[in-house]
Design a protein around this motif. Structure first.
Motif, PDB file in Angstrom:
ATOM      1  N   GLY A  63       0.767  -1.120  -0.164  1.00 55.05           N
ATOM      2  CA  GLY A  63       0.154  -0.042   0.199  1.00 55.05           C
ATOM      3  C   GLY A  63       0.949   1.312  -0.124  1.00 55.05           C
ATOM      4  O   GLY A  63       2.219   1.295   0.266  1.00 55.05           O
ATOM      5  N   ALA A  64       0.181   2.449  -0.190  1.00 55.09           N
ATOM      6  CA  ALA A  64       0.832   3.729  -0.472  1.00 55.09           C
ATOM      7  C   ALA A  64       0.131   4.756   0.374  1.00 55.09           C
ATOM      8  O   ALA A  64      -1.238   4.543   0.128  1.00 55.09           O
ATOM      9  CB  ALA A  64       1.315   4.060  -1.747  1.00 55.09           C
ATOM     10  N   ARG A  65       0.873   5.546   0.934  1.00 55.11           N
ATOM     11  CA  ARG A  65       0.283   6.807   1.617  1.00 55.11           C
ATOM     12  C   ARG A  65       0.597   8.289   1.051  1.00 55.11           C
ATOM     13  O   ARG A  65       1.583   8.205   0.799  1.00 55.11           O
ATOM     14  CB  ARG A  65       0.116   6.745   3.207  1.00 55.11           C
ATOM     15  N   GLN A  66      -0.255   9.157   0.823  1.00 62.23           N
ATOM     16  CA  GLN A  66       0.248  10.355   0.175  1.00 62.23           C
ATOM     17  C   GLN A  66       1.321  11.130   1.283  1.00 62.23           C
ATOM     18  O   GLN A  66       0.912  11.069   2.280  1.00 62.23           O
ATOM     19  CB  GLN A  66      -1.053  11.246   0.005  1.00 62.23           C
ATOM     20  N   GLY A  72       7.130   6.227  -5.015  1.00 62.07           N
ATOM     21  CA  GLY A  72       7.457   5.023  -5.836  1.00 62.07           C
ATOM     22  C   GLY A  72       7.739   3.804  -5.086  1.00 62.07           C
ATOM     23  O   GLY A  72       8.313   2.827  -5.485  1.00 62.07           O
ATOM     24  N   TYR A  73       7.867   4.048  -3.868  1.00 56.73           N
ATOM     25  CA  TYR A  73       8.725   2.914  -2.740  1.00 56.73           C
ATOM     26  C   TYR A  73       7.908   1.854  -3.090  1.00 56.73           C
ATOM     27  O   TYR A  73       8.514   0.515  -3.329  1.00 56.73           O
ATOM     28  CB  TYR A  73       8.489   3.408  -1.172  1.00 56.73           C
ATOM     29  N   ALA A  74       6.558   1.431  -2.750  1.00 60.29           N
ATOM     30  CA  ALA A  74       6.076   0.201  -2.852  1.00 60.29           C
ATOM     31  C   ALA A  74       6.008  -0.127  -4.234  1.00 60.29           C
ATOM     32  O   ALA A  74       6.099  -1.635  -4.397  1.00 60.29           O
ATOM     33  CB  ALA A  74       4.359   0.733  -2.556  1.00 60.29           C
ATOM     34  N   ARG A  75       6.034   0.484  -5.363  1.00 62.83           N
ATOM     35  CA  ARG A  75       6.118  -0.260  -6.692  1.00 62.83           C
ATOM     36  C   ARG A  75       7.645  -0.753  -6.868  1.00 62.83           C
ATOM     37  O   ARG A  75       7.660  -1.704  -7.447  1.00 62.83           O
ATOM     38  CB  ARG A  75       5.953   1.120  -7.632  1.00 62.83           C
ATOM     39  N   ASP A  76       8.546  -0.147  -6.203  1.00 57.89           N
ATOM     40  CA  ASP A  76       9.986  -0.596  -6.240  1.00 57.89           C
ATOM     41  C   ASP A  76      10.138  -1.966  -5.715  1.00 57.89           C
ATOM     42  O   ASP A  76      10.646  -2.919  -6.202  1.00 57.89           O
ATOM     43  CB  ASP A  76      11.026   0.211  -5.938  1.00 57.89           C
ATOM     44  N   ARG A  77       9.384  -1.844  -4.463  1.00 56.81           N
ATOM     45  CA  ARG A  77       9.577  -3.124  -3.516  1.00 56.81           C
ATOM     46  C   ARG A  77       8.609  -4.385  -4.404  1.00 56.81           C
ATOM     47  O   ARG A  77       9.134  -5.430  -4.282  1.00 56.81           O
ATOM     48  CB  ARG A  77       8.939  -2.981  -2.073  1.00 56.81           C
ATOM     49  N   VAL A  81      10.262  -7.967  -5.366  1.00 56.23           N
ATOM     50  CA  VAL A  81       9.481  -9.370  -5.267  1.00 56.23           C
ATOM     51  C   VAL A  81       9.264 -10.103  -6.487  1.00 56.23           C
ATOM     52  O   VAL A  81       9.565 -11.248  -6.587  1.00 56.23           O
ATOM     53  CB  VAL A  81       8.324  -9.197  -4.430  1.00 56.23           C
ATOM     54  N   ALA A  82       8.596  -9.499  -7.343  1.00 61.04           N
ATOM     55  CA  ALA A  82       8.437  -9.994  -8.742  1.00 61.04           C
ATOM     56  C   ALA A  82       9.472 -10.588  -9.293  1.00 61.04           C
ATOM     57  O   ALA A  82       9.350 -11.653 -10.064  1.00 61.04           O
ATOM     58  CB  ALA A  82       7.618  -9.127  -9.433  1.00 61.04           C
ATOM     59  N   SER A  83      10.676 -10.008  -9.211  1.00 61.79           N
ATOM     60  CA  SER A  83      11.795 -10.302  -9.838  1.00 61.79           C
ATOM     61  C   SER A  83      12.852 -11.471  -9.262  1.00 61.79           C
ATOM     62  O   SER A  83      13.787 -11.879  -9.638  1.00 61.79           O
ATOM     63  CB  SER A  83      12.561  -8.882 -10.078  1.00 61.79           C
ATOM     64  N   GLY A  84      12.368 -11.577  -7.978  1.00 58.99           N
ATOM     65  CA  GLY A  84      12.888 -12.517  -7.000  1.00 58.99           C
ATOM     66  C   GLY A  84      14.253 -11.866  -6.300  1.00 58.99           C
ATOM     67  O   GLY A  84      14.941 -12.605  -5.718  1.00 58.99           O
ATOM     68  N   PRO A 144       0.941 -13.136   7.187  1.00 56.35           N
ATOM     69  CA  PRO A 144       0.541 -11.891   6.537  1.00 56.35           C
ATOM     70  C   PRO A 144       1.656 -11.013   6.853  1.00 56.35           C
ATOM     71  O   PRO A 144       1.972 -10.712   8.040  1.00 56.35           O
ATOM     72  CB  PRO A 144      -0.497 -11.893   7.008  1.00 56.35           C
ATOM     73  N   GLY A 145       2.080  -9.824   6.009  1.00 55.16           N
ATOM     74  CA  GLY A 145       2.836  -8.810   6.278  1.00 55.16           C
ATOM     75  C   GLY A 145       2.633  -7.989   5.064  1.00 55.16           C
ATOM     76  O   GLY A 145       1.756  -7.973   4.420  1.00 55.16           O
ATOM     77  N   VAL A 146       3.215  -6.641   5.324  1.00 55.73           N
ATOM     78  CA  VAL A 146       2.939  -5.534   4.393  1.00 55.73           C
ATOM     79  C   VAL A 146       4.425  -5.093   3.768  1.00 55.73           C
ATOM     80  O   VAL A 146       5.431  -5.123   4.139  1.00 55.73           O
ATOM     81  CB  VAL A 146       2.319  -4.290   5.123  1.00 55.73           C
ATOM     82  N   ILE A 147       3.865  -4.314   2.712  1.00 51.10           N
ATOM     83  CA  ILE A 147       4.940  -3.667   1.751  1.00 51.10           C
ATOM     84  C   ILE A 147       4.601  -2.261   1.740  1.00 51.10           C
ATOM     85  O   ILE A 147       3.457  -1.720   1.096  1.00 51.10           O
ATOM     86  CB  ILE A 147       5.160  -3.942   0.442  1.00 51.10           C
TER      87      ILE A 147
END
Length: 296
Positions: A63-66, A72-77, A81-84, A144-147
């Motif tokens: 999730g992201a907060r204003q 772009g932190y969440a997108r980068d993380r 994860v997607a790239s391993g 369960p955890g968060v990004i």
């Protein structure tokens, strides 16, 4: 139940929380220490004796907060994860654990909680329901955890609203957290834990709360990964302590996290002292849980 409560978007969540299967029968071992205790916990919730963990799943909600954290932190993380390339990917691979990462509209950040409620009731309830999707993989242990950038801020705000004290008891970002809670108190009834969640928690926290609740309904044991996941559990605990009877704390980070675990009566398996969570604490604790399966 009043008509207004029945019509609330939270009505289905409240009904689910009120209609739980009987808790697992946990018998504290007379000897064997913490490993034996973990073994007994697994047996209580899975019904397997000796216990085993065959399909663990790490579910990360992004999730992201204003105005919070690097742009772009969440997108980068998520891309890591997607790239391993994220640490949790390697830990999950070493443990044979499934790894799921969910994008909770990170390109549409939730508002700054100091200025406006994070979500409407409808959005919060829908996000909790979305979090339950992690159970579709039929795990026998859920982590369960968060990004999210600076996820400890939302966790601290929830803790402050639920348990009081000073903001500095829960976080180093005391001024921001205090402002968010004061704004929320002026707009909603913070005696309602779900109102606390929608006012102060990000989408990622709401999704984790939904995942923990769904796991409780299905009697699946849960390892709580970090401060944010613990805050989600605290919301459920405030509704009914039995809602997190199936959950164990994977690790403890900073002082605020430690204080919240104490409030919940949860003793962490590990003390990793990490702020950036993202599944690392939960995946690390999974090693200990697997060892506990060998204790008779």
């Amino acid at each position: 139940m009043t008509a207004s409560t029945a019509a609330s978007p939270f009505a289905d969540i409240r009904r689910l929380a009120a209609d739980l299967p009987a808790p697992g029968v946990f018998v504290a071992p007379a000897e064997g220490g913490r490993l034996a205790e973990i073994s007994a916990w697994l047996t209580a919730w899975t019904g397997r004796n000796p216990p085993s963990v065959n399909r663990p799943v790490i579910a990360l909600y992004a999730g992201a907060r204003q105005g919070v954290g690097p742009r772009g932190y969440a997108r980068d993380r998520l891309e890591a994860v997607a790239s391993g390339g994220a640490t949790v990917c390697r830990l999950a691979g070493a443990q044979g654990a499934g790894l799921e990462a969910f994008d909770l509209a990170i390109d549409r950040p939730t508002p700054d909680a100091r200025q406006k409620a994070s979500m409407s009731e409808k959005e919060c309830a829908a996000t909790m329901a979305f979090g339950m999707e992690a159970l579709a993989k039929q795990p026998d242990l859920l982590i369960p955890g968060v990004i999210a950038a600076e996820a400890h801020r939302d966790a601290a705000a929830i803790a402050l609203a639920l348990y009081g004290g000073e903001a500095s008891d829960w976080t180093d970002a005391a001024e921001d957290v205090s402002a968010a809670v004061e704004r929320a108190r002026g707009e909603g009834d913070l005696s309602d834990p779900l109102e606390v969640l929608r006012q102060l928690g990000g989408r990622e926290t709401a999704a984790v709360a939904g995942a923990i609740l769904a796991a409780r309904v299905q009697k699946i044991p849960v390892l709580l990964d970090g401060y944010a996941a613990t805050a989600a559990a605290a919301v459920l605990h405030a509704i009914d302590p039995d809602l997190i009877a199936h959950a164990v704390a994977a690790h403890v980070g900073g002082p605020g996290h430690a204080r919240l675990l104490e409030k919940l009566g949860k003793s962490p398996l590990l003390a990793l002292e990490i702020e950036g969570e993202e599944g690392v604490g939960g995946a690390s604790a999974l090693t200990l849980v697997r060892l506990a399966c060998e204790v008779r």
